[in-house]
Every structure is written in structure tokens, then in C-alpha cells.
Design a protein around this motif. Structure first.
Motif, PDB file in Angstrom:
ATOM      1  N   SER A   1      -2.992 -17.224   1.443  1.00 54.50           N
ATOM      2  CA  SER A   1      -3.067 -15.951   0.734  1.00 54.50           C
ATOM      3  C   SER A   1      -4.459 -15.789   0.157  1.00 54.50           C
ATOM      4  O   SER A   1      -5.010 -16.725  -0.431  1.00 54.50           O
ATOM      5  CB  SER A   1      -2.033 -15.887  -0.398  1.00 54.50           C
TER       6      SER A   1
ATOM      7  N   ALA B   1      13.094 -10.007   1.525  1.00 54.02           N
ATOM      8  CA  ALA B   1      11.932  -9.276   1.037  1.00 54.02           C
ATOM      9  C   ALA B   1      10.650 -10.086   1.225  1.00 54.02           C
ATOM     10  O   ALA B   1       9.592  -9.536   1.539  1.00 54.02           O
ATOM     11  CB  ALA B   1      12.115  -8.909  -0.431  1.00 54.02           C
ATOM     12  N   LEU B   2      10.735 -11.407   1.014  1.00 53.39           N
ATOM     13  CA  LEU B   2       9.546 -12.264   1.069  1.00 53.39           C
ATOM     14  C   LEU B   2       9.839 -13.547   1.823  1.00 53.39           C
ATOM     15  O   LEU B   2      10.966 -14.056   1.812  1.00 53.39           O
ATOM     16  CB  LEU B   2       9.079 -12.631  -0.352  1.00 53.39           C
TER      17      LEU B   2
ATOM     18  N   LYS C   1      14.230  -3.871  -4.222  1.00 51.07           N
ATOM     19  CA  LYS C   1      12.972  -3.384  -3.667  1.00 51.07           C
ATOM     20  C   LYS C   1      11.925  -3.192  -4.766  1.00 51.07           C
ATOM     21  O   LYS C   1      12.234  -2.984  -5.935  1.00 51.07           O
ATOM     22  CB  LYS C   1      13.206  -2.062  -2.940  1.00 51.07           C
ATOM     23  N   ARG C   2      10.670  -3.266  -4.318  1.00 44.84           N
ATOM     24  CA  ARG C   2       9.505  -3.047  -5.171  1.00 44.84           C
ATOM     25  C   ARG C   2       9.300  -4.133  -6.211  1.00 44.84           C
ATOM     26  O   ARG C   2       8.578  -3.940  -7.189  1.00 44.84           O
ATOM     27  CB  ARG C   2       9.588  -1.684  -5.882  1.00 44.84           C
TER      28      ARG C   2
ATOM     29  N   GLU D   1       8.430  -7.225  -4.996  1.00 38.08           N
ATOM     30  CA  GLU D   1       7.664  -8.232  -4.248  1.00 38.08           C
ATOM     31  C   GLU D   1       6.353  -8.587  -4.955  1.00 38.08           C
ATOM     32  O   GLU D   1       5.960  -9.756  -5.049  1.00 38.08           O
ATOM     33  CB  GLU D   1       7.362  -7.736  -2.831  1.00 38.08           C
ATOM     34  N   GLY D   2       5.658  -7.547  -5.432  1.00 37.69           N
ATOM     35  CA  GLY D   2       4.376  -7.798  -6.084  1.00 37.69           C
ATOM     36  C   GLY D   2       4.510  -8.663  -7.320  1.00 37.69           C
ATOM     37  O   GLY D   2       3.693  -9.558  -7.559  1.00 37.69           O
TER      38      GLY D   2
ATOM     39  N   THR E   1       5.126 -12.284  -6.251  1.00 37.02           N
ATOM     40  CA  THR E   1       3.902 -12.874  -5.685  1.00 37.02           C
ATOM     41  C   THR E   1       2.909 -13.225  -6.786  1.00 37.02           C
ATOM     42  O   THR E   1       2.313 -14.316  -6.784  1.00 37.02           O
ATOM     43  CB  THR E   1       3.267 -11.890  -4.684  1.00 37.02           C
TER      44      THR E   1
ATOM     45  N   VAL F   1       2.700 -16.565   0.459  1.00 37.28           N
ATOM     46  CA  VAL F   1       3.780 -15.593   0.339  1.00 37.28           C
ATOM     47  C   VAL F   1       3.505 -14.430   1.295  1.00 37.28           C
ATOM     48  O   VAL F   1       2.397 -13.879   1.310  1.00 37.28           O
ATOM     49  CB  VAL F   1       3.921 -15.082  -1.107  1.00 37.28           C
TER      50      VAL F   1
ATOM     51  N   GLU G   1       4.939 -10.704   2.663  1.00 34.01           N
ATOM     52  CA  GLU G   1       5.846  -9.576   2.496  1.00 34.01           C
ATOM     53  C   GLU G   1       6.389  -9.159   3.854  1.00 34.01           C
ATOM     54  O   GLU G   1       5.624  -8.922   4.798  1.00 34.01           O
ATOM     55  CB  GLU G   1       5.130  -8.388   1.848  1.00 34.01           C
TER      56      GLU G   1
ATOM     57  N   ARG H   1       7.814  -6.423   4.671  1.00 37.28           N
ATOM     58  CA  ARG H   1       7.489  -5.044   5.015  1.00 37.28           C
ATOM     59  C   ARG H   1       6.203  -4.954   5.822  1.00 37.28           C
ATOM     60  O   ARG H   1       6.067  -4.138   6.731  1.00 37.28           O
ATOM     61  CB  ARG H   1       7.370  -4.200   3.744  1.00 37.28           C
TER      62      ARG H   1
END
Length: 836
Positions: free
Chosen positions: A94, A511-512, A673-674, A676-677, A680, A692, A694, A696
Motif C-alpha cells: 500500500s 468489502a476489503l 458500505k463506505r 472501507e476508508g 484502512t 489492504v 478495496e 470495489r
């Protein structure tokens, strides 16, 4: 003067550059040949480009790759004897930019290169510099990474525990294609910078690639065989410059093969249009042909004259198709640049053009020979009777060349295919479809003739038109059926693929993904994730990389060709162990081991792989893990739900088989949802070595690639749709004289143009109602095969879109039919009666 010289002299007088009466034949051959020429030329041009740039794409003449370890001194010494060696390390990581309060995290492919990199070509930066490896403490980054982090040259990025300066943005990375599909843009660093990141730990997922620049005259394939024989248990994956990017080569080969088959289907459909066009042309030439016979011309003379005219038109159509097909390659490259592995320039590829021309000639002969023979066999009196007097059959003079040309086309298609059985099955399906539609047309004509006459005049006229003398019901059914079937086929393919990518996969995907989670810190990892997303569901699995080196009593290295469907034998695979059947898998044979199992090492195998390898319960399977071979006995087979995008492994071992090897954990994180950030960012400080990803972002890449592939299929099938419309026009043109006769007689009896047009509209509507069911069956059946067998997606067409497409397609083909009938209704009765 007689024979061919006389035929040429008379035919030349009739021909003009506008090819009146033969335009449909020219258009049909043009469509089919242009599609085949363009598809074949593009595939060959890409293949040639891959071959010519093989060493630069691979990064050497030979590449040896292995996971989670470096080469031993003996292995390195053996490589050094082959030539100059350059080592590259790749791993998922990352990149972190932005501010400490609002960091931006981007998954990347971290690539550490030594001082000899690159052995072929040069890395070019956006500022024009040609460089090698970056200095320690710096990184070359891909444009996508620079855009997402909002940084450029002189900026900073953190990878793991190291803070690196961006030395430049990459404009060209010579071995980018050879790296294969990556989960993020690349960042290139020096080995010392990689060590500073702290990402290389025992059990981390990384792979070493050793590229070798060999001395001139040495054979890369021989070098690979020698190396593998010397180190059979090393688990090495090897490639040569001739197959620098096997995935790209397979993609080009498979897509080229499939699109070629679609082009052949379009040409076969166009062949029906050729037959209809020739029949229409002969109907217009009846008086002239009869005059020639009255003046003493034989049937052979007439057949030769018409054959020359038809042949000249066919050559023009084929020639135009070749020119347009070859010229279309650069346009196709621009349109599909994002999905093509390389972008070849404009190069004439002789073999695809010659093959397309051969297909065009053979199809023209196959479909034109029977009507040409009929024209020669019909006596002058029969020709003078007009459209209501059918031509006499040409017998062997028509069917022998037709069958010979058709057989030669089939042999050419199957013989030049990389998958002869697939090509034969596809062409058999096309032939069966055409025969089914022709048989349906015959049945409709016979069935309507036996119906009682309705009282309504327009309905009576419509039904009578389907079985009257000179009716072209079979041709109309084939034309309308093909058009509607192709519309449904395209709708079924597109909506299923869109549904699979847009709904089915995301709905079931986590999601991740998190890689390289330390085993001894799993509890802390879970606590960190839950602190940012309390509703998160976390699943962890041990993760290693290994290579299948043998099964039963067979060594993979000894196989000259891998069994069909044995994709798991190509390179390394993910390995794991478990005490229970993994989620998303279902046992189909054998038994699972107890949780405290301590006996002989066991393995559970994906049932599809087991079928491909002909494995039985109790057989032995050997893998190479960290340079050591391990053997396990097959204990069970599993059916895997691959579309979950979770952790799915073709091989799951009992813990005592591989748990002692150094490894880390991988994790899937499912949550609202939303978030993920937030997760991380929470993992950045306590787990700098964890990568990590995502989901999506991965789905966006997949959706783009699949969308481009679907667009290519739709474009190729669009040629078949155009050919189907041409067939419809040909069927209308072939029946022009008979319909003109009917229209003139009816108008003399008082019918108006609108009444005649309404009668034809009812005729087409009745046919359309019958063919809608057939089109749904054939179109959805073909779409199911493409979606489930070729793309391995779930079958999920949108019924509303398919139904609307069918309605629109029906309106389109009926509209074309009525537009073609309008000139017939415009004929003046007085003028037409003088010629009947």
C-alpha cells in the motif's frame, strides 16, 4: 467463338461498375469478408507484436519465478551460466500519501529491481528521461498512482515503514505486460528501499523473478529444460521470450478464435444473401437468358455467362472487404486500446487476408452454384413464362460444386482452428439453426395452405402470400428468424454479463482484502478492524504460494501439453490448510479429516480440477513449497462457489501437511458500505506491513475489461445482424417479380397501395409472432452457452430488456421488409402489364 471466350464477351457487355442486380451479393460478401479480414488481421498483428517484443515484455530471454524465497546459491550459479541475470522482487503493498490527518491509501504492486534492470529496453519517465533502477530512497511510480495520490516528481510517499521520494512518473515500463494483471499501479524501488519498508518478513507473500539475457545462439527452451531437470523440486515457473505474456497470448488466441467463429457465422448468413441475390439477379435476367437460348445458346453457355457476371461481382465484394478489413485494424486498436495487450501499428498480415478471401470465394460458390445451374437447365419457354414458373433444378451441376465448396470452407475453418472441436461444434450449431429455420418456413408454407380461407380480405391476402406460387416463405422465415435470433442473442449476452459483474458479484463479495496479517497478531488485527467498523465480519485463512509438480504418477514437467481445463498446473497457486470445510465449498466426494487429525498428509481438491487431471480419491498430489516438495493423498473433492470473491482455493490441505512452513494470514472484511476508508486508515499505524485492497477497485477493473470484451462480441455480432438484414433484403428482391405480378393484378381489381402494404404488414407480423418464440429459444440458448461456458459467468439475463429488444428487433425487420416492398407498390399497372 464459343465456350468461355464467347461467355466472357457477352458477360462483359452486360456488366457495369454499378453492378445492377448484383449489389446485394456484393454487400453480403463485403460484410462477411471484411469482418473476417479485420478480426484475423488484428489477432495476427497482436500476436506478431507480442513475438517481436517478447524479450522486452518478459524482461529477458528467459525468466524463472518462485514465491516466498530467493534462489539458492546452486540455482543462482546455474542461472549465471546461461547469461546475465537480473533479479526482481514483486509484492502487494500500500502506498500512503496525503496528510497524517487525512491519509490517502492506494493498493500498489511494489517492484524492487537490481542494478542490471532492465536487460532489454529502458524505463522512460514522463519528463523524457530514460532510466534504470531508481536511487535508494526514491521510487518511480505509475501515472495512476501519481493521480490518486495527487503528487508528482519531488513529492513523497510512504510504503510500509519507509518514506520515499518520487523520482519520476513512469511513461513506459518495458516489461509491464509481462507482469500480468496487478491489483493496483506499480511503484519501482531499489532493493535497499524495499528492505527499508520492512515488508519482507518470513511468511510474507512475494515472488522473486530472475530474468536472464542469454548469449546469441542459445536456445531458451533448452535452457529451461536443463534448469528444471537440475532442480525439479524448486517449484520454479519458467517463461521464454516466445511466450513472454502467456495470459495475454491466451486472451488474444481465445478472443481471436471466438470472433473468427462469429465472423464465419456472419459469412454463412451472408451466403444466404448471396443465394438470394443471385436468384433475384436471374429473375431480372429471364428475358435476356431466354433470348440467348432461342438464338442457340446452350444451357452451359448461359451458365458460363451468368457465372462470369456473378464471379466479377463476387471478386469486387471480396476485394472491397479485404481492403476495408485491413484498413480497419488501426481503428480497432484505437477503439479497444484499453483491453488489448499491445497496440500494433498498421501492418498487412497476408495469411488472415488470404484466409478471408478463400472463405468468401468458397461461400460464394456454395450458395451461387445451385441457382446458376438452374438458370442453365431451364428451357427458354420456362424462362419466358415469368416469375410464376419456377426454374428447373440444376441437378448435380449445382449441388456438387456447392457441397464441395461448402465442405472445403468447413475443413478450412476446422483445420486452421486451435480448438477444432469448438469450431466444429459452433459451425454445426449455425448450420442446425439455418436448417431449423428453413424447415420451419417449409412447415409454415404447407400448414397455411391447408387452412380455411378467412373472410377478411387483408388477412386472406396475407395468408395467401405465404403459400402462393413463387412465394419465398422459406427465405423470409430464415431472414426474419436470423435477425430476431441475433437481437435476442446480443441482449442475453450483454444483460447477463452486466448483471453478473454489477449485481451478483458485488452483492456477495467482501468489502476489503487484507494480505500479510501476522499470525501472532491476529487478535490485535481483529480488534483494530472492529474499532473502526463494529459491524464488520472478519474471516482469516493461512495463505502460502506453491506449485503443483506432480499428480498420480505423472510429473508436470514431463507433460508436453497440459490437459484441457488444468489451468491450476500453470504456475503457482494459493495454498491453505483448514480443520473444517471452507465456507463457499461443498463436499461432493470423499471425507473431511477430523479437527485433531495427525495422520498421513491429506488434501481436498476442486472437483473441476480433479476431472481435468482424472484424479481419484486416494491418488497422490505433489506440490513444491519454498523449494521443498511435499506429497499429500487426495481425501475429497469440493464444489467451489467462485463468484463469491472470497478465499477460494483449488487445494486445501490438512494442517499437518503444510502448517509448519513460514506463512502469514489473509483476511476478508465484510461490513457496511463506505467504511472501507476508516478501516484502512485504522490499520496503517499498527500494521504497516499489511496490504489492504478495496474490492470495489478490483471490480471496477474487471467491469471495464468485461465491458470491452462484451463490446467486441457485440460489434462482431453486429456484422451478423447486418448480414441477416441483407438476407431479408435478398429474400424480398428475389420475390420482386412475383410480388409485382400480384400487386398489379390486385390494383387492377381496385386495391389501393395502402391496402397492399397493410396485407404485407400482416404477413410479416404473422411470421414474426411465430418466429418470436423460436428466436427466444435459439437466441437465449446461444447466449447461455457464451455466458456460462466461454465466460463462466452465472446466467442472469434481464427479461425486460430481452423482451424489449425482441419487440424492437421485430419492428426493425418488419420495417425493413415493408421498406423493400414499397418500390413494388409504386409500379404503374399499365406499364407492368405490357411486360407480364
Amino acid at each position: 467463338m464459343s465456350g468461355w471466350p464467347l461467355a466472357w464477351r457477352l458477360a462483359r457487355r452486360e456488366l457495369d461498375w454499378r453492378f445492377r442486380g448484383l449489389r446485394l451479393l456484393v454487400v453480403c460478401l463485403f460484410l462477411g469478408v471484411a469482418a473476417l479480414a479485420a478480426i484475423g488481421s488484428l489477432a495476427d498483428a497482436i500476436g506478431r507484436e507480442l513475438a517481436d517484443r517478447g524479450a522486452a515484455i518478459l524482461g529477458g530471454d528467459v525468466e524463472f519465478a518462485v514465491s516466498q524465497r530467493t534462489a539458492t546459491p546452486a540455482e543462482l550459479a546455474d542461472m549465471a551460466r546461461l547469461g546475465t541475470v537480473s533479479a526482481t522482487v514483486r509484492m502487494q503493498a500500500s502506498a500512503i500519501g496525503g496528510t497524517p490527518a487525512a491519509p490517502t491509501v492506494v493498493p500498489i504492486q511494489l517492484k524492487a529491481v537490481d542494478a542490471r534492470y532492465p536487460l532489454y529496453g529502458r524505463v522512460t519517465l514522463a519528463d523524457g528521461r530514460s532510466v534504470g533502477p531508481p536511487p535508494t530512497g526514491q521510487a518511480w511510480i505509475a501515472p495512476a498512482l501519481a493521480d490518486r495520490l495527487g503528487v508528482g516528481r519531488g513529492g513523497a510517499v510512504r510504503i510500509g515503514s519507509a518514506r520515499l521520494t518520487i523520482g519520476g512518473v513512469i511513461a513506459d515500463e518495458p516489461d509491464r505486460l509481462g507482469e500480468g494483471f496487478t491489483l493496483g499501479p506499480v511503484a519501482i524501488v531499489a532493493p535497499a528501499s524495499l528492505a527499508a519498508t520492512g515488508l519482507l518478513q518470513p511468511g510474507s507473500l512475494y515472488d522473486y523473478r530472475y530474468r536472464i539475457r542469454m548469449a546469441p545462439g542459445r536456445n531458451p527452451a533448452t535452457a529451461i529444460d536443463t534448469f528444471r531437470n537440475a532442480f525439479p523440486a524448486g517449484g520454479w515457473e519458467a517463461k521464454t521470450r516466445d511466450r513472454a505474456s502467456p495470459g495475454a497470448s491466451r486472451f488474444v488466441d481465445r478472443m481471436g478464435q471466438f470472433l473468427t467463429l462469429v465472423g464465419l457465422a456472419a459469412l454463412a448468413i451472408a451466403g444466404i444473401g448471396v443465394g438470394g441475390g443471385v436468384s433475384s439477379f436471374l429473375a431480372q435476367r429471364r428475358p435476356a437468358l431466354a433470348t440467348l437460348k432461342v438464338l442457340g445458346a446452350t444451357g452451359g453457355d448461359v451458365a458460363r455467362i451468368v457465372a462470369i457476371e456473378v464471379g466479377a461481382a463476387a471478386l469486387v465484394g471480396i476485394g472491397a472487404g479485404l481492403i476495408v478489413g485491413a484498413a480497419a485494424v488501426p481503428l480497432l486498436v484505437v477503439a479497444a486500446r484499453s483491453v488489448l495487450p499491445v497496440a500494433p501499428g498498421f501492418v498487412l498480415e497476408p495469411w488472415p487476408l488470404a484466409r478471408a478471401a478463400a472463405y468468401g470465394l468458397l461461400v460464394a460458390i456454395a450458395f451461387a452454384a445451385p441457382p446458376l445451374a438452374s438458370a442453365g437447365a431451364t428451357p427458354a419457354a420456362g424462362l419466358l413464362r415469368g416469375a410464376l414458373a419456377p426454374m428447373r433444378g440444376g441437378g448435380r451441376r449445382g449441388w456438387v460444386p456447392a457441397l464441395a465448396a461448402g465442405g472445403a470452407a468447413l475443413l478450412l475453418a476446422i483445420g486452421t482452428s486451435d480448438q477444432p472441436l469448438l469450431a466444429a461444434g459452433f459451425l454445426a450449431a449455425v448450420a442446425a439453426t439455418l436448417l431449423l429455420l428453413a424447415g420451419l418456413g417449409w412447415a409454415i408454407r404447407r400448414g397455411v395452405a391447408r387452412l380455411s380461407r378467412p373472410r377478411r380480405p387483408l388477412l386472406r391476402l396475407a395468408l395467401a402470400a405465404l403459400h402462393r406460387p413463387g412465394a419465398r416463405t422459406e427465405a423470409l422465415v430464415v431472414a426474419l428468424g436470423l435477425g430476431l435470433t441475433l437481437f435476442v442473442l446480443l441482449a442475453g449476452i450483454r444483460t447477463s454479463i452486466d448483471s453478473a459483474v454489477a449485481t451478483t458479484v458485488p452483492a456477495r463479495a467482501p468489502a476489503l482484502f487484507a494480505l500479510d496479517v501476522p499470525r501472532d497478531r491476529e487478535a490485535a488485527f481483529r480488534a483494530t478492524v472492529l474499532s473502526a467498523a463494529p459491524d464488520a465480519t472478519i474471516r482469516t485463512v493461512p495463505l502460502m504460494r506453491g506449485t503443483i509438480t506432480g499428480y498420480r504418477d505423472i510429473r508436470v514437467a514431463d507433460l508436453k501439453q497440459l490437459p484441457e481445463g488444468a489451468w491450476a498446473l500453470r504456475g503457482e497457486r494459493g495454498l491453505t490448510y483448514a480443520t473444517m470445510v471452507p465456507e463457499g465449498s461443498k463436499l461432493t466426494a470423499g471425507r473431511w479429516w477430523p479437527q485433531d487429525y495427525a495422520g498421513e498428509p491429506l488434501v481436498s481438491v476442486d472437483e473441476r480440477l480433479a476431472q481435468a487431471l482424472d484424479l481419484k480419491i486416494g491418488d497422490r498430489l505433489t506440490i513444491a513449497l519454498l523449494g521443498v516438495e511435499r506429497t499429500a493423498r487426495v481425501a475429497s473433492f469440493r464444489r467451489i462457489e467462485w463468484d463469491t470473491l472470497g478465499f477460494n482455493f483449488v487445494m486445501v490441505f490438512s494442517p499437518n501437511a503444510i502448517a509448519d512452513a513460514p506463512h502469514n494470514l489473509a483476511a476478508t472484511i465484510d461490513m457496511a458500505k463506505r467504511r472501507e476508508g476508516a478501516v484502512t486508515r485504522a490499520l496503517l499505524a499498527p500494521f504497516p506491513s499489511v496490504s489492504v485492497i478495496e474490492v470495489r477497485g478490483v471490480l471496477a477493473q474487471v467491469r471495464g475489461i468485461v465491458g470491452q470484451v462484451a463490446a467486441a462480441i457485440a460489434a462482431a455480432a453486429g456484422v451478423a445482424v447486418a448480414a441477416g438484414i441483407a438476407v431479408l433484403i435478398g429474400a424480398i428482391a428475389a420475390a420482386r417479380e412475383a410480388r409485382t405480378y400480384d400487386a398489379v393484378v390486385l390494383r387492377v381489381l381496385g386495391a389501393t397501395r395502402w391496402q397492399l402494404l397493410a396485407g404485407q404488414a400482416i404477413e410479416y407480423a404473422l411470421l414474426g409472432m411465430v418466429l418470436a418464440i423460436v428466436a427466444l429459444t435459439l437466441g437465449l440458448g446461444g447466449a447461455w452457452y457464451v455466458v456460462t461456458q466461454l465466460f463462466a459467468f452465472p446466467w442472469a439475463p434481464d427479461p425486460v430488456v430481452v423482451a424489449l429488444t425482441l419487440v424492437v428487433g421485430l419492428a426493425a425487420v418488419v420495417g425493413v421488409g415493408l421498406a423493400g416492398a414499397w418500390p413494388i407498390l409504386s409500379v404503374r399497372p399499365a406499364r407492368a402489364l405490357r411486360q407480364l
